[in-house]
Design a protein around this motif. Structure first.
Motif, mmCIF file in Angstrom:
data_model
loop_
_atom_site.group_PDB
_atom_site.id
_atom_site.type_symbol
_atom_site.label_atom_id
_atom_site.label_comp_id
_atom_site.label_asym_id
_atom_site.label_seq_id
_atom_site.Cartn_x
_atom_site.Cartn_y
_atom_site.Cartn_z
ATOM 1 N N GLU A 28 -118.448 77.372 -48.977
ATOM 2 C CA GLU A 28 -118.121 75.982 -49.015
ATOM 3 C C GLU A 28 -117.794 75.280 -50.282
ATOM 4 N N LEU A 29 -117.939 75.815 -51.084
ATOM 5 C CA LEU A 29 -116.516 75.537 -52.470
ATOM 6 C C LEU A 29 -115.110 76.125 -52.497
ATOM 7 N N ARG A 30 -114.877 76.864 -52.136
ATOM 8 C CA ARG A 30 -113.575 77.292 -51.730
ATOM 9 C C ARG A 30 -112.645 76.615 -50.840
ATOM 10 N N CYS A 31 -113.567 75.945 -49.768
ATOM 11 C CA CYS A 31 -112.903 75.675 -49.091
ATOM 12 C C CYS A 31 -112.013 74.209 -49.212
ATOM 13 N N ALA A 32 -112.702 73.190 -50.106
ATOM 14 C CA ALA A 32 -112.819 72.252 -50.789
ATOM 15 C C ALA A 32 -112.366 71.692 -51.750
ATOM 16 N N HIS A 33 -111.774 73.230 -52.383
ATOM 17 C CA HIS A 33 -111.596 72.644 -53.614
ATOM 18 C C HIS A 33 -110.319 73.845 -53.420
ATOM 19 N N LEU A 34 -109.428 74.395 -52.502
ATOM 20 C CA LEU A 34 -108.646 75.532 -52.217
ATOM 21 C C LEU A 34 -107.341 74.443 -52.538
ATOM 22 N N PHE A 35 -106.872 73.915 -52.367
ATOM 23 C CA PHE A 35 -105.821 72.779 -52.989
ATOM 24 C C PHE A 35 -105.933 71.903 -54.319
ATOM 25 N N ARG A 36 -106.567 71.786 -54.994
ATOM 26 C CA ARG A 36 -107.154 70.976 -56.307
ATOM 27 C C ARG A 36 -106.424 71.831 -57.395
ATOM 28 N N TYR A 37 -105.993 72.684 -57.363
ATOM 29 C CA TYR A 37 -105.632 73.500 -58.382
ATOM 30 C C TYR A 37 -104.291 74.725 -58.580
ATOM 31 N N LEU A 38 -102.800 74.132 -57.784
ATOM 32 C CA LEU A 38 -102.001 75.581 -58.006
ATOM 33 C C LEU A 38 -101.333 76.494 -59.052
ATOM 34 N N LEU A 39 -101.225 77.238 -59.207
ATOM 35 C CA LEU A 39 -99.877 77.736 -60.590
ATOM 36 C C LEU A 39 -98.712 77.757 -59.402
ATOM 37 N N VAL A 40 -97.824 77.212 -60.420
ATOM 38 C CA VAL A 40 -96.542 77.698 -59.736
ATOM 39 C C VAL A 40 -95.722 78.697 -60.630
ATOM 40 N N PRO A 41 -94.682 79.210 -60.143
ATOM 41 C CA PRO A 41 -94.220 80.438 -60.973
ATOM 42 C C PRO A 41 -93.003 79.102 -60.603
ATOM 43 N N TYR A 42 -92.255 79.734 -62.211
ATOM 44 C CA TYR A 42 -91.180 79.119 -61.838
ATOM 45 C C TYR A 42 -89.611 79.490 -62.986
ATOM 46 N N ASP A 43 -89.267 79.437 -62.607
ATOM 47 C CA ASP A 43 -88.469 80.226 -63.927
ATOM 48 C C ASP A 43 -86.805 79.898 -63.767
ATOM 49 N N GLY A 44 -86.948 78.470 -63.528
ATOM 50 C CA GLY A 44 -84.797 77.751 -63.255
ATOM 51 C C GLY A 44 -84.030 78.247 -62.357
ATOM 52 N N THR A 45 -84.318 79.238 -61.554
ATOM 53 C CA THR A 45 -84.077 79.621 -59.808
ATOM 54 C C THR A 45 -83.910 78.998 -58.835
ATOM 55 N N GLU A 46 -83.057 78.477 -58.479
ATOM 56 C CA GLU A 46 -82.684 78.307 -57.147
ATOM 57 C C GLU A 46 -84.388 78.294 -56.519
ATOM 58 N N GLY A 47 -84.649 79.360 -56.329
ATOM 59 C CA GLY A 47 -86.140 79.453 -55.450
ATOM 60 C C GLY A 47 -87.203 78.875 -56.163
ATOM 61 N N GLY A 48 -87.298 78.333 -57.323
ATOM 62 C CA GLY A 48 -88.472 77.761 -58.159
ATOM 63 C C GLY A 48 -88.051 76.431 -58.108
ATOM 64 N N LYS A 49 -86.813 75.607 -57.755
ATOM 65 C CA LYS A 49 -87.072 74.285 -57.445
ATOM 66 C C LYS A 49 -86.718 74.280 -56.201
ATOM 67 N N ASN A 50 -87.243 74.745 -55.282
ATOM 68 C CA ASN A 50 -87.307 74.343 -53.773
ATOM 69 C C ASN A 50 -88.439 74.665 -53.556
ATOM 70 N N LEU A 51 -89.005 75.191 -54.571
ATOM 71 C CA LEU A 51 -90.370 75.146 -54.112
ATOM 72 C C LEU A 51 -91.439 74.204 -55.043
ATOM 73 N N LEU A 52 -90.673 73.641 -56.388
ATOM 74 C CA LEU A 52 -91.310 72.178 -56.784
ATOM 75 C C LEU A 52 -90.772 70.880 -55.772
ATOM 76 N N LYS A 53 -89.763 70.936 -55.119
ATOM 77 C CA LYS A 53 -89.254 70.132 -53.777
ATOM 78 C C LYS A 53 -90.290 69.257 -52.734
ATOM 79 N N LYS A 54 -90.858 71.405 -52.213
ATOM 80 C CA LYS A 54 -91.292 71.297 -51.428
ATOM 81 C C LYS A 54 -92.897 70.981 -51.801
ATOM 82 N N LEU A 55 -93.017 70.889 -52.695
ATOM 83 C CA LEU A 55 -94.522 70.563 -54.047
ATOM 84 C C LEU A 55 -94.334 68.508 -53.866
#
Length: 290
Positions: free
Chosen positions: A147-174
């Motif tokens: 019940e808690l997992r369903c309500a809080h799944l998207f409240r706190y995200l870990l976003v790996p980032y290293d300055g590459t295009e893939g990381g920039k694209n991920l932040l853009k989508k977020l």
């Protein structure tokens, strides 16, 4: 972050249990939920004659789990026959899903090659973000935990980032997800920059830690403008190990990941950190296609 979910289950992955927690999913921002079960059959018939129970039994099983559905959330049950990946892509388009839930066990490269993977095929073809949950965990959560997992799944995200295009694209989508959803429940983001210990120092610049700090400070300010609490972490070591350890230490809801190109996240010929996260993370993974 999302409002319309397609939740897929084969009744061995534990995801059918989510039908019992529609109020919690609604608290997590959802307005529309489609619960889908695919019946795989052999032969030429899409629906074998004289066997309507192949569709009706799983439909009734899912319907029986739907309890206390709020009036302001739309819930649909879909049961179809055919290839699972094709049915999922078709239903995602039909119901305008903005996220797909899948249960996928952890796999090695060899296991994926031998047994195939619906998740792998969808990661290649879907234009819709995919949430990957591990059946071994979903099946063992208590009712209160799920019940808690369903309500809080998207409240706190870990976003790996290293300055590459893939990381920039991920932040853009977020950013796009938060801006496009005025009712987004995303509250906190942790940006993690792992300085890969296997990469020679000469290739990382004169002061990779200072470079990472400067870039993360700017990103922190940009994301804070979206009313998000943003934390940053810089570590050195094996990227996959550090990502999984950070998710464990900081009580992350899900790890965000993104394909860095339009056609090959799960190809065998080249190494991919995102691919390893998809295959091996025990934490939920939110995957954004290229």
């Amino acid at each position: 972050m999302f409002q319309r979910a397609l939740i897929c289950t084969d009744f061995t992955d534990g995801l059918y249990r989510l039908a019992q927690f529609v109020p919690s999913l609604a608290a997590g921002g959802f307005k529309s939920l489609v619960f889908f079960h695919n019946v795989s059959v052999d032969g030429e018939w899409e629906i074998p004659p004289g066997s309507p129970e192949l569709l009706e039994e799983p439909r009734q099983r899912l319907q029986a789990l739907l309890r206390d559905v709020p009036d302001d959330i739309d819930v649909t049950v879909e049961v179809q026959m055919g290839r699972a990946s094709e049915s999922i892509l078709r239903l995602a388009k039909q119901h305008r899903a903005d996220v797909i839930f899948l249960g996928s066990p952890t796999r090695t490269l060899l296991e994926e090659k031998l047994f195939g993977s619906t998740t792998a095929r969808l990661a290649e073809k879907s234009a819709v973000p995919i949430v990957i949950l591990r059946p071994q965990l979903v099946s063992t959560y208590t009712t209160a935990e799920l019940e808690l997992r369903c309500a809080h799944l998207f409240r706190y995200l870990l976003v790996p980032y290293d300055g590459t295009e893939g990381g920039k694209n991920l932040l853009k989508k977020l950013r796009q997800q938060v801006k496009n959803n005025p009712h987004s429940v995303l509250e906190r983001v942790r940006l993690l920059w792992v300085i890969d210990a296997n990469v020679r120092r000469k290739l990382q610049g004169d002061n990779p830690i200072k470079q990472a700090e400067q870039e993360l400070d700017q990103l922190q300010a940009d994301l804070a403008a979206l009313n998000l609490v943003v934390n940053t972490t810089i570590v050195e070591g094996n990227p996959l190990e550090k990502i999984l350890k950070t998710a464990e230490v900081h009580d992350i809801g899900a790890i965000a990941a993104c394909s860095s190109n339009a056609g090959g996240i799960l190809k065998w010929s080249a190494p991919s950190l995102t691919r390893e996260i998809l295959r091996g993370s025990w934490h939920p993974v939110l995957f954004f296609p290229a």
